[in-house]
Scaffold this motif. Sequence first.
Motif, short mmCIF file in Angstrom:
data_model
loop_
_atom_site.label_atom_id
_atom_site.label_comp_id
_atom_site.label_asym_id
_atom_site.label_seq_id
_atom_site.Cartn_x
_atom_site.Cartn_y
_atom_site.Cartn_z
N ASN A 252 32.28 79.13 33.67
CA ASN A 252 31.04 79.33 34.40
C ASN A 252 29.89 78.83 33.51
N ARG B 85 29.85 82.20 39.08
CA ARG B 85 30.57 82.57 40.30
C ARG B 85 31.63 83.59 39.91
N TYR B 86 31.27 84.87 40.02
CA TYR B 86 32.22 85.91 39.64
C TYR B 86 33.47 85.82 40.50
N THR C 74 40.02 79.44 40.34
CA THR C 74 40.32 80.87 40.33
C THR C 74 41.67 81.10 39.67
N ASP D 149 34.30 74.56 46.29
CA ASP D 149 33.06 74.26 45.55
C ASP D 149 33.33 73.69 44.15
N THR E 298 35.76 83.68 39.69
CA THR E 298 36.29 82.37 39.32
C THR E 298 36.08 82.14 37.83
N GLY F 241 34.95 79.22 36.90
CA GLY F 241 33.93 78.20 36.87
C GLY F 241 34.46 76.79 36.98
N ASN G 178 24.46 80.02 36.35
CA ASN G 178 25.27 79.61 37.51
C ASN G 178 26.67 80.19 37.36
N THR H 36 35.06 75.13 41.74
CA THR H 36 35.42 76.16 40.77
C THR H 36 36.93 76.40 40.82
#
Length: 527
Positions: free
Chosen positions: A339, A345-346, A418, A414, A348, A350, A343, A416
């Motif tokens: 991440n 993205r919890y 996971t 997007d 993930t 990043g 910016n 990212t």
Amino acid sequence: MTLPDDITPPGESFNFAAHLLTLNEGRAGKAAFIDDHGTLTYGALSQRVRQLATALQSLGLRREERVLLLMHDGNDWPVSFLGAMYAGLVPVAVNTLLTADDYAYMLEHSRAQAVLVSGALLPTLTSALVKSDHEVKKVIVSKPAAPLHPSEVDFEAFLAAHPAAAKPAPTGPDEPGFWLYSSGSTGRPKGTVHSHGNPYWTAELYGKRVLKLTEDDVCFSAAKLFFAYGLGNALSFPMSVGATTLLMGERPTPDATFKRWTGGIGGLKPTVFYGAPTGFAGMLAHPALPSRVDVAMRLVSSAGEALPAELGERFKAHFGVDIVDGIGSTEMLHIFLSNRPGNVRYGTTGWPVPGYTIALRGDDGGPVPDGEPGDLYIQGPSAAMMYWGNREKTRDTFQGGWTKSGDKYVRNPDGTYTYGGRSDDMLKVSGIYVSPFEVEATLIQHAAVLEAAVIGVNDADGLTKTKAFVVLKAGQSTTEAELKAFVKDKLAPYKYPRQIAFVQDLPKTATGKIQRFKLRELEQAGT
């Protein structure tokens, strides 16, 4: 693999220790490292590093020979690591929490010619030397706690007896610079060989361009210097920008960490903190958790295991600062997927770090589409050279410029990624992959749950079902039925754990990673 245009690669002649000292020649009076015993300025660091280089060479040690580094975090650690590299020797930084048997193996495997050791760890090292047939030329002891044997020498006396080296060994960026041993969750740990150039790349690509560290930062890492993560956090990164680092020899318990957060070393509060999810969970559950006005953190980093979204969100709500989660490895030296500050993205890990290329591959070796789990492969300039003396594992992990991580990931629309768990931890339930991490991350959202670990167990028909081992928060209670219903309400029904066992604690590596294989062993043994 495409590198940022503004980075100049190391030249043909490159010594990483000399590189860091040169960068900080104009900061002689500034604090480089502060531990419980005092402050080490950049000027004093340079002097001591070059003295140690001369002292080690006086023992008859030759270029590329190994030196075991078994020391608690403190000001003598960076002197030892950089001093060996400056001399063209190869420091082998090892975990301080291991046994004499482990160190005996590492001494023999690395053929270390000398040992730099903390006084508190000398008895364990002595036992290792007795167990091993390998002989070393000298044991150099930092802050000895008792009179020394003739084969041992006090660290301070060793330095004081030798002048500073006038110039570094003329190493190159692709020559062996240091070793780190893998955590060895199964079998013997692997001696991972890194070059002089590798830490340069991690500092340039991640420390400077993603974390955007500056010389005004005060850095503090819960991960110790002998870990790849901690080495970047507390040495390579801060020194590459002229920052100050707080070093802590004791275990990173919540109380010890809070003391440093609120100015317990030299009156300085860290502006950058590096931790791991297990540590964050323990801190957030601790009754002495400081308030946001008591700390000065502008940036918080996490690695070692994937960060559950709930932990990050609770931390942000309390302190007003995000946790920047990323993934790295001993083999890649530091974080390659992360991440970004500002910016996040919890849930993930990043996006790829600039300079690194990520690929997800299926069981057939081909690419997998977005939304499907695949094995994570990385291409980047900081990959290790090899596992020492282990061609089979080297070939399996380092494949034609790509490094196989052993992790399962899913790429999101997007861009990212996971986390899905370790490749050998993924469970196939009713023909569908289930991520242990996803179930664990859901369980810890329950108000009574502190930690959770999920493994697969076979039912009477030989089919794989999920079983969760749960640690409850102090003073909290819940039931198996309640937790099952809680997970069913948040995940697809087939993902809920069919069995739940309440335990006092979970088996973990020294880095805080849950050792699911030990839970599987206990389950198979019927205990």
